[in-house]
Design an enzyme around this catalytic site. Structure first.
Site, PDB file in Angstrom:
ATOM      1  N   MET A 298      41.416  41.649  45.025  1.00 37.42           N
ATOM      2  CA  MET A 298      41.686  40.215  45.079  1.00 37.42           C
ATOM      3  C   MET A 298      43.183  39.973  44.859  1.00 37.42           C
ATOM      4  O   MET A 298      43.593  38.867  44.513  1.00 37.42           O
ATOM      5  CB  MET A 298      40.848  39.478  44.028  1.00 37.42           C
ATOM      6  N   GLY A 299      43.979  41.017  45.058  1.00 41.96           N
ATOM      7  CA  GLY A 299      45.428  40.879  44.933  1.00 41.96           C
ATOM      8  C   GLY A 299      45.877  40.905  43.486  1.00 41.96           C
ATOM      9  O   GLY A 299      45.169  41.394  42.619  1.00 41.96           O
TER      10      GLY A 299
ATOM     11  N   HIS B 100      45.301  49.113  40.390  1.00 45.81           N
ATOM     12  CA  HIS B 100      45.045  49.076  41.835  1.00 45.81           C
ATOM     13  C   HIS B 100      45.837  50.192  42.533  1.00 45.81           C
ATOM     14  O   HIS B 100      45.339  50.820  43.467  1.00 45.81           O
ATOM     15  CB  HIS B 100      45.519  47.752  42.439  1.00 45.81           C
TER      16      HIS B 100
ATOM     17  N   GLN C 119      36.714  51.964  37.835  1.00 44.20           N
ATOM     18  CA  GLN C 119      35.605  52.078  36.874  1.00 44.20           C
ATOM     19  C   GLN C 119      35.679  51.021  35.778  1.00 44.20           C
ATOM     20  O   GLN C 119      34.763  50.906  34.983  1.00 44.20           O
ATOM     21  CB  GLN C 119      35.581  53.482  36.268  1.00 44.20           C
TER      22      GLN C 119
ATOM     23  N   SER D 104      44.511  44.788  34.037  1.00 40.63           N
ATOM     24  CA  SER D 104      43.682  43.778  34.696  1.00 40.63           C
ATOM     25  C   SER D 104      44.606  42.695  35.232  1.00 40.63           C
ATOM     26  O   SER D 104      45.628  42.375  34.596  1.00 40.63           O
ATOM     27  CB  SER D 104      42.724  43.158  33.672  1.00 40.63           C
ATOM     28  N   SER D 105      44.238  42.119  36.380  1.00 41.36           N
ATOM     29  CA  SER D 105      45.057  41.027  36.922  1.00 41.36           C
ATOM     30  C   SER D 105      45.063  39.853  35.951  1.00 41.36           C
ATOM     31  O   SER D 105      46.020  39.090  35.892  1.00 41.36           O
ATOM     32  CB  SER D 105      44.497  40.563  38.263  1.00 41.36           C
ATOM     33  N   ARG D 106      43.989  39.713  35.160  1.00 37.34           N
ATOM     34  CA  ARG D 106      43.905  38.584  34.218  1.00 37.34           C
ATOM     35  C   ARG D 106      44.806  38.771  33.002  1.00 37.34           C
ATOM     36  O   ARG D 106      44.996  37.822  32.234  1.00 37.34           O
ATOM     37  CB  ARG D 106      42.448  38.350  33.794  1.00 37.34           C
TER      38      ARG D 106
HETATM   39  O1  PAF Z   1      36.930  43.906  41.901  1.00 35.79           O
HETATM   40  C1  PAF Z   1      37.418  43.018  42.630  1.00 35.79           C
HETATM   41  O2  PAF Z   1      38.638  42.810  42.657  1.00 35.79           O
HETATM   42  C2  PAF Z   1      36.485  42.185  43.485  1.00 35.79           C
HETATM   43  O3  PAF Z   1      35.284  41.930  42.835  1.00 35.79           O
HETATM   44  C3  PAF Z   1      36.246  42.801  44.882  1.00 35.79           C
HETATM   45  C4  PAF Z   1      35.514  44.129  44.791  1.00 35.79           C
HETATM   46  C5  PAF Z   1      37.572  42.995  45.592  1.00 35.79           C
HETATM   47  C6  PAF Z   1      35.386  41.850  45.713  1.00 35.79           C
HETATM   48  O4  PAF Z   1      35.990  40.618  45.874  1.00 35.79           O
END
Ligand code: PAF
Length: 298
Positions: A31-32, A38, A155, A192-194
């Site tokens: 989700m960017g 990532h 994970q 985490s992005s958050r």
């Molecule tokens: O883990 C995420 O970032 C999202 O849930 C995913 C797998 C990209 C689906 O939108």
């Protein structure tokens, strides 16, 4: 590297690339707001496939009405730069209207992939009704659109990974799911992005989640097998963080994702935690909560 928004353009580009470099297609769905977590998935995808695709899409169907869909960080320019540096072939960055048809916007409904109630109505799914239906739907769509051979998932989202593996098995998707380990800051905080929502004070509190997990792991290593003892210890550690509200702290079997009371010898168990950290907005003085998840194998 190409940044593509439309499904048809993506399919054409994949066709072009396949004719010049035949081989497997790897997909990293995101989700960017890409971070080092990532990037570990992206690098693995790059290494293992001829064609490497990253999707960047904040998927509306997996957010509840009172969740952070509007506020979710959107940093496509930076994300694309990171992907380019990592040697990715395509960033697929559609808008919601590129992915869902008019019917969805009119009726707020679409055809969904719904995993069984028993696997979604617990842990993250309990607090986020419909969340995993949205996740499976977008992931299934991305698998169909890209026809990827391998897809990479972190994970950290352990329940998500378990449910996607189940979906792939039960719906016969012709794709290999590659689980990738959690990436942590040097002090233990899971990336985490958050985390971008956290100020310094909240970040300090949030550290209590990984500390709780590490403590449980230490006790397990010393021979504690009663899950309630491990959970109670973890909860006490989270409370020590201050400013924290635990949503769940549970131990499940890695194979079934069902709660267990005792960790049997040679059986793998997973401790999962979700907790909300209170953050004070420095401008308005208002308080908001950031929901974080983390887990560890015991
Ligand atoms: O883990 C995420 O970032 C999202 O849930 C995913 C797998 C990209 C689906 O939108």
């Amino acid at each position: 590297m190409k940044i593509i928004n439309k499904i048809e353009d993506l399919k054409n580009e994949i066709k072009n690339l396949k004719s010049t470099k035949p081989g497997t297609i790897g997909l990293v769905p995101t989700m960017g707001a890409l971070h080092k977590g990532h990037l570990s998935l992206i690098e693995k995808c790059r290494q293992e496939n001829k064609i490497a695709i990253v999707s960047v899409f904040v998927n509306p169907t997996q957010f509840g009405p009172n969740e952070d869909y509007d506020k979710y960080p959107r940093t496509l320019e930076d994300d694309a730069q990171l992907c380019e540096n990592a040697g990715i072939d395509i960033v697929f960055a559609p808008s919601p209207r590129d992915i869902y048809d008019e019917y969805y916007f009119k009726h707020k409904e679409t055809t969904l992939i719904c995993p069984p109630y028993e696997v979604v109505n617990k842990l993250c799914g309990k607090a986020r009704p419909g969340h995993f239906d949205g996740v499976c739907t977008i992931v299934g769509k991305l698998f169909n659109i890209t026809k990827a051979n391998k897809a990479y998932f972190g994970q950290k989202d352990a329940q998500q990974l378990f449910i996607i593996q189940k979906m792939v098995r039960e719906l016969n998707f012709d794709i290999e799911i590659v689980p990738c380990p959690i990436v942590r800051e040097t002090d233990g905080l899971a990336l985490s992005s958050r985390n971008t929502y956290l100020d310094e004070k909240a970040r300090k509190s949030a550290l209590s989640i990984s500390r709780a997990l590490f403590k449980a792991k230490e006790l397990r290593t010393k021979g504690v097998i009663e899950t309630q003892t491990l959970i109670d210890t973890a909860l006490a550690y989270i409370n020590m963080g201050g400013n924290m509200e635990t949503e769940y702290a549970e131990i499940v079997s890695v194979d079934t994702f069902e709660k267990i009371d005792i960790i049997e010898e040679n059986k793998k168990a997973l401790m999962l935690i979700a907790a909300k950290v209170n953050v004070e907005d420095s401008n308005s003085g208002n308080c908001y909560q950031v929901r974080l998840i983390d887990n560890i194998e015991l």
